[in-house]
Design a protein around this motif. Structure first.
Motif, PDB file in Angstrom:
ATOM      1  N   LEU A   1       0.858  -1.178   0.000  1.00 49.57           N
ATOM      2  CA  LEU A   1       0.000   0.000   0.000  1.00 49.57           C
ATOM      3  C   LEU A   1       0.896   1.230   0.000  1.00 49.57           C
ATOM      4  O   LEU A   1       1.733   1.403   0.875  1.00 49.57           O
TER       5      LEU A   1
ATOM      6  N   LEU B   1      -3.160   6.255   0.237  1.00 47.40           N
ATOM      7  CA  LEU B   1      -4.551   6.098   0.651  1.00 47.40           C
ATOM      8  C   LEU B   1      -5.216   7.459   0.600  1.00 47.40           C
ATOM      9  O   LEU B   1      -4.715   8.429   1.174  1.00 47.40           O
TER      10      LEU B   1
ATOM     11  N   ILE C   1      -9.103   1.690   5.178  1.00 50.20           N
ATOM     12  CA  ILE C   1      -8.367   0.648   4.450  1.00 50.20           C
ATOM     13  C   ILE C   1      -9.244  -0.593   4.309  1.00 50.20           C
ATOM     14  O   ILE C   1      -9.339  -1.181   3.226  1.00 50.20           O
TER      15      ILE C   1
ATOM     16  N   ALA D   1      -7.086   3.500  -2.953  1.00 54.33           N
ATOM     17  CA  ALA D   1      -5.824   2.959  -2.457  1.00 54.33           C
ATOM     18  C   ALA D   1      -4.960   2.571  -3.654  1.00 54.33           C
ATOM     19  O   ALA D   1      -5.431   1.905  -4.575  1.00 54.33           O
TER      20      ALA D   1
END
Length: 128
Positions: free
Chosen positions: A2, A5, A42, A64
């Motif tokens: 990741l 975000l 998330i 994301a």
């Protein structure tokens, strides 16, 4: 991994962008600082959590960006070309409808959840 975000209208967050660097990332802060809201966002973009819309907002949005996901089986099985980055998007409407996309291609919440399980694991302090 990741790497970015983007959150809009989730709980008390009107808008926020969080960049994650390569390596270990930790969310820390005092009680009430918003760590759980970030984790909920998330979770939402990975196909779970849905009752997160900010009071007064008609919808919530979470994007994301993941990097380093080439060779992921789900992408190949579902005809999504693997590139340098993978963009997941989920818009949650106040009436319960969802608009989910992977690299701009529509998918269901169930498909998003299946893909999400392959991308990221979230562990809390009391996990065994």
């Amino acid at each position: 991994m990741l790497s970015l975000l983007h959150i809009e209208n989730i709980a008390v967050i009107e808008r926020a962008d969080i960049q994650f660097d390569p390596g270990f990332n930790a969310l820390t802060g005092e009680t009430g600082a918003g760590k759980s809201i970030v984790i909920d966002a998330i979770s939402a973009v990975l196909g779970t959590s849905r009752e997160l819309i900010r009071t007064g907002a008609k919808s919530a949005l979470v994007n994301a960006v993941f990097t380093g996901v080439s060779g992921l089986g789900w992408l190949e099985e579902n005809g999504v070309p693997a590139g340098e980055e993978l963009l997941l998007q989920r818009e949650i409407q106040g009436d319960g409808r969802n608009v989910c996309r992977v690299d701009g291609r529509p998918l269901t919440v169930a498909q998003l959840r299946e893909l999400g399980r392959q991308l990221l694991n979230i562990h809390g302090q009391h996990d065994g």
